[in-house]
Scaffold this motif. Sequence first.
Motif, PDB file in Angstrom:
ATOM      1  N   VAL A  18      27.311  25.042 -41.957  1.00 52.61           N
ATOM      2  CA  VAL A  18      26.862  25.295 -43.332  1.00 52.61           C
ATOM      3  C   VAL A  18      28.068  25.511 -44.246  1.00 52.61           C
ATOM      4  CG1 VAL A  18      25.523  26.864 -44.784  1.00 52.61           C
ATOM      5  CG2 VAL A  18      24.694  26.259 -42.477  1.00 52.61           C
ATOM      6  N   ARG A  19      29.054  26.266 -43.753  1.00 57.06           N
ATOM      7  CA  ARG A  19      30.272  26.481 -44.552  1.00 57.06           C
ATOM      8  C   ARG A  19      30.913  25.134 -44.900  1.00 57.06           C
ATOM      9  NH1 ARG A  19      34.524  30.479 -44.992  1.00 57.06           N
ATOM     10  NH2 ARG A  19      33.870  31.743 -43.210  1.00 57.06           N
ATOM     11  N   LEU A  20      31.060  24.269 -43.890  1.00 55.69           N
ATOM     12  CA  LEU A  20      31.690  22.967 -44.105  1.00 55.69           C
ATOM     13  C   LEU A  20      30.903  22.139 -45.120  1.00 55.69           C
ATOM     14  CD1 LEU A  20      32.608  22.246 -40.393  1.00 55.69           C
ATOM     15  CD2 LEU A  20      34.246  22.236 -42.295  1.00 55.69           C
ATOM     16  N   ALA A  21      29.587  22.156 -44.989  1.00 57.79           N
ATOM     17  CA  ALA A  21      28.750  21.377 -45.915  1.00 57.79           C
ATOM     18  C   ALA A  21      28.921  21.905 -47.341  1.00 57.79           C
ATOM     19  CB  ALA A  21      27.286  21.447 -45.479  1.00 57.79           C
ATOM     20  N   MET A  22      28.951  23.223 -47.504  1.00 57.66           N
ATOM     21  CA  MET A  22      29.088  23.778 -48.864  1.00 57.66           C
ATOM     22  C   MET A  22      30.459  23.446 -49.446  1.00 57.66           C
ATOM     23  SD  MET A  22      26.925  27.291 -49.103  1.00 57.66           S
ATOM     24  CE  MET A  22      27.766  28.238 -47.857  1.00 57.66           C
ATOM     25  N   ALA A 206      37.626  19.952 -47.202  1.00 56.32           N
ATOM     26  CA  ALA A 206      36.630  20.935 -46.745  1.00 56.32           C
ATOM     27  C   ALA A 206      37.003  21.459 -45.359  1.00 56.32           C
ATOM     28  CB  ALA A 206      35.244  20.283 -46.699  1.00 56.32           C
ATOM     29  N   VAL A 207      37.446  20.566 -44.510  1.00 55.15           N
ATOM     30  CA  VAL A 207      37.785  20.972 -43.142  1.00 55.15           C
ATOM     31  C   VAL A 207      39.041  21.837 -43.157  1.00 55.15           C
ATOM     32  CG1 VAL A 207      38.445  20.123 -40.860  1.00 55.15           C
ATOM     33  CG2 VAL A 207      36.626  18.986 -42.137  1.00 55.15           C
ATOM     34  N   LYS A 208      39.998  21.461 -43.976  1.00 58.10           N
ATOM     35  CA  LYS A 208      41.241  22.254 -44.039  1.00 58.10           C
ATOM     36  C   LYS A 208      40.937  23.686 -44.508  1.00 58.10           C
ATOM     37  CE  LYS A 208      44.465  18.456 -44.486  1.00 58.10           C
ATOM     38  NZ  LYS A 208      43.938  17.179 -44.620  1.00 58.10           N
ATOM     39  N   THR A 209      40.053  23.803 -45.491  1.00 56.14           N
ATOM     40  CA  THR A 209      39.708  25.143 -45.990  1.00 56.14           C
ATOM     41  C   THR A 209      38.990  25.953 -44.913  1.00 56.14           C
ATOM     42  OG1 THR A 209      39.477  24.186 -48.190  1.00 56.14           O
ATOM     43  CG2 THR A 209      38.525  26.358 -47.873  1.00 56.14           C
ATOM     44  N   HIS A 212      41.305  27.239 -42.148  1.00 54.86           N
ATOM     45  CA  HIS A 212      42.028  28.438 -42.553  1.00 54.86           C
ATOM     46  C   HIS A 212      41.098  29.662 -42.491  1.00 54.86           C
ATOM     47  CE1 HIS A 212      45.074  30.758 -44.538  1.00 54.86           C
ATOM     48  NE2 HIS A 212      44.188  31.147 -45.432  1.00 54.86           N
ATOM     49  N   ALA A 213      39.901  29.502 -43.030  1.00 53.55           N
ATOM     50  CA  ALA A 213      38.981  30.642 -43.137  1.00 53.55           C
ATOM     51  C   ALA A 213      38.538  31.164 -41.765  1.00 53.55           C
ATOM     52  CB  ALA A 213      37.752  30.245 -43.952  1.00 53.55           C
ATOM     53  N   GLU A 214      38.367  30.253 -40.806  1.00 54.20           N
ATOM     54  CA  GLU A 214      37.830  30.688 -39.507  1.00 54.20           C
ATOM     55  C   GLU A 214      38.859  30.560 -38.372  1.00 54.20           C
ATOM     56  OE1 GLU A 214      33.789  29.711 -38.581  1.00 54.20           O
ATOM     57  OE2 GLU A 214      33.147  29.936 -40.674  1.00 54.20           O
ATOM     58  N   GLY A 215      40.112  30.220 -38.724  1.00 56.17           N
ATOM     59  CA  GLY A 215      41.163  30.139 -37.703  1.00 56.17           C
ATOM     60  C   GLY A 215      40.863  29.092 -36.644  1.00 56.17           C
ATOM     61  N   LEU A 216      40.550  27.866 -37.109  1.00 55.70           N
ATOM     62  CA  LEU A 216      40.058  26.837 -36.178  1.00 55.70           C
ATOM     63  C   LEU A 216      41.165  26.002 -35.538  1.00 55.70           C
ATOM     64  CD1 LEU A 216      37.047  25.513 -38.291  1.00 55.70           C
ATOM     65  CD2 LEU A 216      36.996  27.230 -36.464  1.00 55.70           C
ATOM     66  N   GLY A 217      42.406  26.177 -35.994  1.00 56.76           N
ATOM     67  CA  GLY A 217      43.496  25.375 -35.425  1.00 56.76           C
ATOM     68  C   GLY A 217      43.593  24.020 -36.111  1.00 56.76           C
ATOM     69  N   PRO A 218      44.676  23.258 -35.813  1.00 58.43           N
ATOM     70  CA  PRO A 218      45.005  22.050 -36.579  1.00 58.43           C
ATOM     71  C   PRO A 218      44.060  20.858 -36.370  1.00 58.43           C
ATOM     72  CG  PRO A 218      46.571  22.387 -34.786  1.00 58.43           C
ATOM     73  CD  PRO A 218      45.683  23.582 -34.798  1.00 58.43           C
ATOM     74  N   THR A 219      43.445  20.743 -35.222  1.00 58.87           N
ATOM     75  CA  THR A 219      42.565  19.585 -34.955  1.00 58.87           C
ATOM     76  C   THR A 219      41.219  20.112 -34.432  1.00 58.87           C
ATOM     77  OG1 THR A 219      43.684  19.460 -32.813  1.00 58.87           O
ATOM     78  CG2 THR A 219      44.363  17.864 -34.489  1.00 58.87           C
ATOM     79  N   PRO A 220      40.441  20.705 -35.329  1.00 60.59           N
ATOM     80  CA  PRO A 220      39.252  21.451 -34.876  1.00 60.59           C
ATOM     81  C   PRO A 220      38.184  20.605 -34.206  1.00 60.59           C
ATOM     82  CG  PRO A 220      39.276  21.262 -37.267  1.00 60.59           C
ATOM     83  CD  PRO A 220      40.583  20.737 -36.795  1.00 60.59           C
ATOM     84  N   PHE A 221      38.213  19.278 -34.429  1.00 63.57           N
ATOM     85  CA  PHE A 221      37.178  18.428 -33.841  1.00 63.57           C
ATOM     86  C   PHE A 221      37.719  17.524 -32.731  1.00 63.57           C
ATOM     87  CE2 PHE A 221      35.552  18.784 -38.382  1.00 63.57           C
ATOM     88  CZ  PHE A 221      34.729  19.862 -38.085  1.00 63.57           C
ATOM     89  N   THR A 222      38.900  16.935 -32.947  1.00 69.29           N
ATOM     90  CA  THR A 222      39.380  15.949 -31.970  1.00 69.29           C
ATOM     91  C   THR A 222      40.069  16.597 -30.770  1.00 69.29           C
ATOM     92  OG1 THR A 222      41.418  15.696 -33.228  1.00 69.29           O
ATOM     93  CG2 THR A 222      39.654  14.114 -33.682  1.00 69.29           C
TER      94      THR A 222
END
Length: 235
Positions: A18-22, A206-209, A212-222
């Motif tokens: 939801v965060r990503l979509a917003m 959106a993904v970059k933001t 940062h907000a959730e500490g997902l690391g540089p390649t959160p999906f791949t």
Amino acid sequence: MDREIRLHYAPDNASLIVRLAMLELGIDHRTVLVDRAAKAQSSPIYRLLNPHGLIPALETPDGVIFETGAILLWLADNAGRGAPAIGTSDRTQFLAWLFFVSNTLHTDLRTTFYPMHYVGGVPEMQSALRQTQRSRICNHLATLEELAASTPVWLDGSQPSVLCYYIACLLRWMALYPQDDDRSWFALSDTPHLAALLVALENREAVKTAQHAEGLGPTPFTAPTYCSPPEGSAT
Ligand SMILES: N[C@@H](CCC(=O)N[C@@H](CS)C(=O)NCC(=O)O)C(=O)O
């Protein structure tokens, strides 16, 4: 209720979708951390937002909405983008796949995270359930890969629909959760068109933001790593 949109979230939980979509849709919002370590999602006060005690819940000017799929549709319809317009054949297909992802793929994956809710505390039964569910999920991924290969406009990572982010987060969690469990059943390289979608998404602001907000690391999906959120606790 005031006009502010508030997302009740926990890092790397379904609220991330939801965060990503917003963020993608440019929808102004605030976030409110739900402290999972304190089981705040089960508290009476949180259940006023989501009676099922699940994250996310979204406070909107129209009232509170829960269930990730419903929230995504609400967001896209209110933003006027992020989903094909009503009355188009793209919309028909989009809805079918959004509901498939929400009520079948997400649900099957969720079962592997919480097997105790379905078969109780016996480890052998939990592991058997996980195996069954993973073979179902592999079939779902093959179907989704076929869909992605047919390049519907609403799975184009350069103009992502809300469904793109739903699929991306589910793929992320397949690679990560539950922690310390068998990972051999899942390889992103088995689904190259879905992998390409994830690469495209990782270039979005959106993904970059959200990274940062959730500490997902540089390649959160791949090539996802466990989140290290600047605030709050992870699952
Ligand atoms: N069907 C729900 C599932 C949401 C869900 O599974 N939320 C998890 C976090 S990712 C949760 O709240 N778990 C806490 C719990 O089960 O107590 C949706 O789509 O929103």
